[in-house]
Scaffold this active site. Structure first.
Site, PDB file in Angstrom:
ATOM      1  N   LEU A  12       0.826  -1.212   0.000  1.00 25.55           N
ATOM      2  CA  LEU A  12       0.000   0.000   0.000  1.00 25.55           C
ATOM      3  C   LEU A  12       0.858   1.259   0.000  1.00 25.55           C
ATOM      4  CD1 LEU A  12      -2.819   1.264   0.118  1.00 25.55           C
ATOM      5  CD2 LEU A  12      -2.668   1.160   2.618  1.00 25.55           C
ATOM      6  N   ASP A  37      11.462   3.066  12.372  1.00 24.15           N
ATOM      7  CA  ASP A  37      10.808   1.913  12.996  1.00 24.15           C
ATOM      8  C   ASP A  37       9.705   2.461  13.897  1.00 24.15           C
ATOM      9  OD1 ASP A  37      10.011  -0.169  14.638  1.00 24.15           O
ATOM     10  OD2 ASP A  37      12.019  -1.008  14.857  1.00 24.15           O
ATOM     11  N   ILE A  38       8.461   2.220  13.511  1.00 25.54           N
ATOM     12  CA  ILE A  38       7.334   2.867  14.217  1.00 25.54           C
ATOM     13  C   ILE A  38       7.157   2.372  15.649  1.00 25.54           C
ATOM     14  CG2 ILE A  38       6.100   3.412  12.085  1.00 25.54           C
ATOM     15  CD1 ILE A  38       4.105   1.090  12.936  1.00 25.54           C
ATOM     16  N   THR A 102      -8.342  -3.635   9.196  1.00 30.82           N
ATOM     17  CA  THR A 102      -8.637  -4.907   8.527  1.00 30.82           C
ATOM     18  C   THR A 102     -10.033  -5.464   8.815  1.00 30.82           C
ATOM     19  OG1 THR A 102      -7.960  -7.244   8.537  1.00 30.82           O
ATOM     20  CG2 THR A 102      -7.499  -6.021  10.515  1.00 30.82           C
ATOM     21  N   TYR A 126      -3.693 -11.140  15.147  1.00 31.39           N
ATOM     22  CA  TYR A 126      -3.616 -10.056  14.151  1.00 31.39           C
ATOM     23  C   TYR A 126      -4.826  -9.120  14.281  1.00 31.39           C
ATOM     24  CZ  TYR A 126      -3.753  -7.825   9.506  1.00 31.39           C
ATOM     25  OH  TYR A 126      -3.824  -6.922   8.471  1.00 31.39           O
TER      26      TYR A 126
END
Ligand SMILES: NC(=O)c1ccc[n+]([C@@H]2O[C@H](COP(=O)([O-])OP(=O)(O)OC[C@H]3O[C@@H](n4cnc5c(N)ncnc54)[C@H](OP(=O)(O)O)[C@@H]3O)[C@@H](O)[C@H]2O)c1
Length: 277
Positions: A12, A37-38, A102, A126
């Site tokens: 994306l 790196d979040i 999601t 997830y």
């Protein structure tokens, strides 16, 4: 306008960057995992403070659904803590945040299309970590866009590429026919995200292509378009047990788009046909 894309090397991230590059007025900052790196709170705050974007689009995620079942801490770090860090950093400088989520936030047991007003009930690590990410983004930054999508494919690893690769070595393939959803092109999702930001249309949105199918039906269509003669046989989920339980029926209805600016997504058949050309 200055836009920061995190997870910029994912499917994306690449597509949003591609579409924004065609718009002159956009100053793009593309941050892959090695740039930002979040999960690292201090890195996020200093990166955002230094670059001062108007909008952060978070395309970073731990998307390996089965791996999340065993790498639980990592799933929470990337899918929950990361978005929280970005939401706070954005809020501190008055910036907006886009968080992508999601269909796995639903349990998939309701056999009707799901709107933004339906009850969530994630069944996997997830799904749970993505839902907590949604909640924290919402609570730490009022200027948020949370966009739930499903069955995503674009420039990267995805189901379509897996099936095309398998067709090269298999005369027959068994594909599950008891999970229903909507294959969605990153092209359609990126268009919607860019429009939401342009319109300052904050809130929670579902965004998939239109229509529905099973993985079996999707595979049949991919092979039909490409003229591939590998035989596709339907099978059940029980025949292919996976660590993470997949929702049986997770067709999202883009209801908030319909109610606000209109739904600009294509049917899944149109989108996959263009992708394969
Ligand atoms: N793919 C789907 O079918 C699907 C379905 C529903 C929703 N979504 C959601 O849609 C969004 C985009 O998915 P996608 O398919 O484009 O994902 P993707 O191709 O897997 O890309 C995710 C990117 O995030 C990066 N990343 C992972 N951990 C990071 C970290 N700690 N800091 C910074 N970057 C990190 C990855 O880098 P590395 O490659 O280096 O790990 C990768 O480039 C995600 O929010 C996902 O949850 C996807």
């Amino acid at each position: 306008m200055k836009v920061l894309i995190t997870g910029a090397n994912g499917q994306l991230g690449r597509e949003i960057a591609k579409q924004y590059k065609e718009i002159k007025e956009i100053d793009l900052i593309l941050a892959g995992r090695s740039d930002l790196d979040i999960t690292k709170v201090n890195e996020v705050y200093s990166f955002v403070n230094k670059n001062k974007p108007d909008v952060i689009i978070n395309c970073a995620a731990f998307t390996a659904v089965d791996k999340c079942e065993t790498e639980i801490d990592m799933a929470y770090k990337i899918n929950t803590i990361g978005p929280k860090n970005l939401a706070i950093a954005a809020n501190e400088i008055g910036a907006e945040i886009v968080q992508v989520s999601t269909d796995y936030v639903f349990d998939g047991n309701m056999h009707q299309s799901l709107t933004e007003f339906d009850e969530v009930n994630p069944q996997t690590v997830y799904g749970k970590t993505k839902l907590e990410g949604e909640k924290l983004v919402r609570s730490f930054n009022p200027k948020h866009y949370i966009v739930r999508t499903a069955w995503l494919y674009g420039d990267g690893n995805n189901f379509v590429k897996t099936m095309l690769n398998l067709s090269e070595t298999h005369k027959t393939l068994k594909v599950v026919n008891d999970q229903t959803g909507t294959p969605t092109s990153t092209v359609d999702l990126a268009r919607v995200i860019i429009k939401l930001v342009e319109d300052k249309n904050y809130g929670l949105f579902h965004c998939t292509c239109k229509g529905q199918c099973t993985w079996y039906e999707f595979t049949k269509e991919i092979f039909r378009i490409k003229g591939i003669d590998t035989e596709v046989l339907p099978c059940t989920t029980d025949q292919f047990p996976r660590p993470a339980k997949r929702p049986e029926y997770s067709v999202l209805r883009n209801y908030m788009l319909e109610l606000t600016t209109g739904d600009i997504t294509r049917t899944w058949q149109e989108a996959i046909s263009e992708y394969l050309k």
